[in-house]
Design an enzyme around this catalytic site. Structure first.
Site, PDB file in Angstrom:
ATOM      1  N   CYS A   1       0.837  -1.208   0.000  1.00 13.02           N
ATOM      2  CA  CYS A   1       0.000   0.000   0.000  1.00 13.02           C
ATOM      3  C   CYS A   1       0.867   1.250   0.000  1.00 13.02           C
ATOM      4  CB  CYS A   1      -0.917  -0.019   1.217  1.00 13.02           C
ATOM      5  SG  CYS A   1      -0.023  -0.281   2.737  1.00 13.02           S
TER       6      CYS A   1
HETATM    7  P1  NAD Z   1      -9.858  -6.004  -1.032  1.00 14.88           P
HETATM    8  O1  NAD Z   1     -10.525  -4.742  -0.599  1.00 14.88           O
HETATM    9  O2  NAD Z   1     -10.334  -6.652  -2.263  1.00 14.88           O
HETATM   10  O3  NAD Z   1      -9.992  -7.119   0.114  1.00 14.88           O
HETATM   11  C1  NAD Z   1      -9.556  -6.876   1.442  1.00 14.88           C
HETATM   12  C2  NAD Z   1     -10.369  -7.768   2.373  1.00 14.88           C
HETATM   13  O4  NAD Z   1     -11.727  -7.329   2.360  1.00 14.88           O
HETATM   14  C3  NAD Z   1     -10.388  -9.235   1.952  1.00 14.88           C
HETATM   15  O5  NAD Z   1     -10.366 -10.062   3.097  1.00 14.88           O
HETATM   16  C4  NAD Z   1     -11.724  -9.347   1.239  1.00 14.88           C
HETATM   17  O6  NAD Z   1     -12.233 -10.668   1.207  1.00 14.88           O
HETATM   18  C5  NAD Z   1     -12.583  -8.427   2.079  1.00 14.88           C
HETATM   19  N1  NAD Z   1     -13.783  -7.912   1.409  1.00 14.88           N
HETATM   20  C6  NAD Z   1     -14.019  -7.793   0.070  1.00 14.88           C
HETATM   21  N2  NAD Z   1     -15.255  -7.318  -0.142  1.00 14.88           N
HETATM   22  C7  NAD Z   1     -15.819  -7.115   1.069  1.00 14.88           C
HETATM   23  C8  NAD Z   1     -17.079  -6.626   1.505  1.00 14.88           C
HETATM   24  N3  NAD Z   1     -18.028  -6.248   0.636  1.00 14.88           N
HETATM   25  N4  NAD Z   1     -17.322  -6.528   2.839  1.00 14.88           N
HETATM   26  C9  NAD Z   1     -16.364  -6.892   3.745  1.00 14.88           C
HETATM   27  N5  NAD Z   1     -15.150  -7.382   3.376  1.00 14.88           N
HETATM   28  C10 NAD Z   1     -14.878  -7.484   2.062  1.00 14.88           C
HETATM   29  O7  NAD Z   1      -8.286  -5.693  -1.073  1.00 14.88           O
HETATM   30  P2  NAD Z   1      -7.103  -6.678  -1.517  1.00 14.88           P
HETATM   31  O8  NAD Z   1      -7.174  -6.841  -3.005  1.00 14.88           O
HETATM   32  O9  NAD Z   1      -7.101  -7.903  -0.662  1.00 14.88           O
HETATM   33  O10 NAD Z   1      -5.814  -5.823  -1.117  1.00 14.88           O
HETATM   34  C11 NAD Z   1      -5.262  -4.843  -1.940  1.00 14.88           C
HETATM   35  C12 NAD Z   1      -5.664  -3.455  -1.459  1.00 14.88           C
HETATM   36  O11 NAD Z   1      -5.309  -3.319  -0.083  1.00 14.88           O
HETATM   37  C13 NAD Z   1      -4.911  -2.329  -2.164  1.00 14.88           C
HETATM   38  O12 NAD Z   1      -5.827  -1.307  -2.500  1.00 14.88           O
HETATM   39  C14 NAD Z   1      -3.929  -1.823  -1.117  1.00 14.88           C
HETATM   40  O13 NAD Z   1      -3.544  -0.484  -1.267  1.00 14.88           O
HETATM   41  C15 NAD Z   1      -4.687  -2.058   0.136  1.00 14.88           C
HETATM   42  N6  NAD Z   1      -3.783  -2.144   1.293  1.00 14.88           N
HETATM   43  C16 NAD Z   1      -3.750  -1.081   2.157  1.00 14.88           C
HETATM   44  C17 NAD Z   1      -2.876  -1.114   3.250  1.00 14.88           C
HETATM   45  C18 NAD Z   1      -2.848   0.044   4.222  1.00 14.88           C
HETATM   46  O14 NAD Z   1      -2.350  -0.136   5.330  1.00 14.88           O
HETATM   47  N7  NAD Z   1      -3.346   1.215   3.864  1.00 14.88           N
HETATM   48  C19 NAD Z   1      -2.063  -2.228   3.475  1.00 14.88           C
HETATM   49  C20 NAD Z   1      -2.125  -3.293   2.570  1.00 14.88           C
HETATM   50  C21 NAD Z   1      -3.004  -3.237   1.489  1.00 14.88           C
END
Ligand code: NAD
Length: 484
Positions: free
Chosen positions: A288
């Site tokens: 991120c």
């Molecule tokens: P994602 O949002 O697709 O998924 C994250 C989590 O949310 C997963 O466990 C997923 O199953 C769950 N999820 C998906 N839809 C949901 C819903 N409707 N309700 C509740 N939960 C739901 O993200 P990803 O593809 O796993 O990760 C990549 C993203 O994470 C990138 O945008 C990255 O920038 C971000 N990220 C941010 C940080 C930070 O600290 N700011 C750190 C790591 C990753």
């Protein structure tokens, strides 16, 4: 205890009320080698999420009633158990996520240290004593647990992020329901195994595998879940934030970034290129805080682009388990398609692909350097989450800062310069939760508050370090008169 060799398939179950409940529905294959079936995990439904919340609600009062040092001892023991399994967990992490073995070892190390850090926090009271206006009266504050907490995590740091959310929740006396990313079930499984083996009572940590739109939504909507801590994409994060606000639950949401690294004319070009590539290409750009914009002033532009092209060639993608690999594959076909689409769009909007940007084999993507990028271009505005660096010119420091801040995101920002005044000016005026001077935008120590501003974060509670427990507790003020 679960162990695995480099080719064993792990059959992972949900953890509910201290019992492992096997299930199927979701397969994870190694992004570097699709013949390697890493894990089979349940694709759970709302009923499993519901049962996990019930188990957490039942277990939480007794856990909170334990003295904090006793809770801390469990975390400390879990750290030692995970340490004993370090290499196994790191190798499984490479197999399920794709990062290099060095990166995975570092991440598991982080999880161990986080457990130790919050384990020892059991000995530190966070309450305060305050003077009272009344005689014979003691006023103090206590930190109370919230109850049941939902933890929803992404795939890119599949053991560190569950650890850095779960450990402060547990030390504060909460019970947790953890929903790991669907494509990386193994690392969270190992973390929960270590906590179980350390004697964490049944129900205090529950792990439910499955889709976000099913298990995640269920946790978000459940009124028994007092708070949700989420890390992931901005679209999902904003949705969770709205849902929790509507039911007056507490919410902490860390989301995407479009992090910029500024390189000023006085910078050492070779060093700046190494800092940019470490920030942009390590972890396959899937952090991120990864650098994705390099903003440079005129005198350094051409030499920096040349040096960045050299760096991009150095980060040749390969199997993370192989000796000497600097960068692993992209995590999934979906992510690769999205990275390639971002590069195609950049080209169509006038950018030049100065290096890389091709995937010759499977999920291996050559890191890309894009030049001739304008501030309004899609590649300068949208998060990519892949090994792609867009180079943007700026006339001077002020224009560079303006470009850094011209983003819906505000997670990390960096600058390379030997001019202290310029560095300080940048640190004051860049709108981001993390500022790095002459260091990659990625990577923070575990004791440093972490979070973003704007669409990168709810910007309410910070993660990591001593401040992390603020999210998982509420403050109670107590008056104690001793003349009664
Ligand atoms: P994602 O949002 O697709 O998924 C994250 C989590 O949310 C997963 O466990 C997923 O199953 C769950 N999820 C998906 N839809 C949901 C819903 N409707 N309700 C509740 N939960 C739901 O993200 P990803 O593809 O796993 O990760 C990549 C993203 O994470 C990138 O945008 C990255 O920038 C971000 N990220 C941010 C940080 C930070 O600290 N700011 C750190 C790591 C990753």
């Amino acid at each position: 205890m679960t162990t695995s060799t480099s080719t064993q398939t792990l059959r992972i179950g949900n953890l509910i009320a201290g019992r492992r409940l096997p299930g199927e529905g979701s397969e994870r294959r190694n992004p570097a080698d699709p013949t390697d079936l890493v894990a089979v995990a349940p694709s759970s439904g709302g009923d499993e999420a519901d049962a996990a919340v019930s188990a957490a609600a039942d277990a939480q009062p007794a856990w909170a009633a334990l003295p904090a040092p006793a809770r801390g001892a469990v975390l400390m023991d879990a750290a030692e158990i995970l340490r004993g399994r370090h290499e196994t967990v790191a190798r499984d992490l490479v197999r399920e996520e794709g990062k290099t073995l060095a990166e995975a070892r570092g991440e598991v190390r982080r999880a161990i240290d986080v457990l130790r850090y919050f384990g020892s926090a059991g000995w530190h009271s966070d309450g305060r004593t305050l003077p009272s206006s009344q005689p014979d009266t003691l006023v103090h504050t206590r930190r109370e647990p919230l109850g049941v907490v939902g933890v929803i995590t992404p795939w890119n740091f599949p053991v560190a992020i569950p650890a850095w959310k779960t450990a402060p929740a547990l030390i504060s006396g909460n019970a947790v329901v953890l929903k790991p990313a669907e494509i990386t079930p193994v690392s969270a499984h190992h973390l929960s195994e270590a906590l179980l083996a350390a004697g964490l009572p049944p129900g205090v940590l529950n792990v439910v595998h499955g889709r976000g739109s099913v298990v995640g939504e269920s946790l978000t909507a459940d009124p028994r879940v007092a708070a949700v801590s989420f890390t992931g994409s901005t679209s999902v994060g904003l949705r969770i934030e709205r849902a929790l606000h509507e039911r007056r639950g507490r919410v902490q949401v860390e989301m995407g970034g479009k992090n910029a690294l500024v390189v000023l004319d006085d910078a050492d070009v070779a060093k700046a290129a190494r800092i940019a590539s470490a920030g942009g290409f390590a972890l396959t750009g899937q952090a991120c805080t990864a650098s994705s914009r390099v903003i440079c002033t005129p005198a350094v532009h051409d030499a920096l682009v040349d040096a960045l092209i050299g760096e991009a060639r150095r980060y040749r993608p390969g199997n993370g388990l192989a000796e000497g690999t600097l960068m692993g594959p992209v995590v999934s076909e979906q992510q690769l398609a999205s990275d390639l689409d971002a590069i195609r769009t950049a080209r169509a909007e006038g950018a030049t692909v100065a290096a890389g940007g091709e995937s010759a084999q499977g999920l291996m993507l050559d890191p890309a350097i894009l030049t001739n990028v304008g501030r309004g271009d899609t590649v300068a505005r949208d998060e990519i989450f892949g090994p792609v660096l867009a180079v943007l010119p700026a006339a001077d420091l002020d224009e560079a800062i303006d470009l850094v801040n011209d983003s819906r995101y505000g997670l990390a920002a960096g600058i390379c310069t030997r001019d202290l005044a310029a560095a300080q000016h940048f640190a004051h005026h860049a709108r981001a939760g993390v500022i790095k001077v002459n260091r990659p935008t990625t990577g923070l120590d575990l004791n440093v508050p972490f979070g973003g501003v704007k669409d990168s974060s709810t910007n309410t509670y910070r993660e990591q370090g001593a401040t992390a427990v603020d999210f998982y507790t509420w403050s109670k003020s107590v008056y104690l008169g001793w003349d009664g």
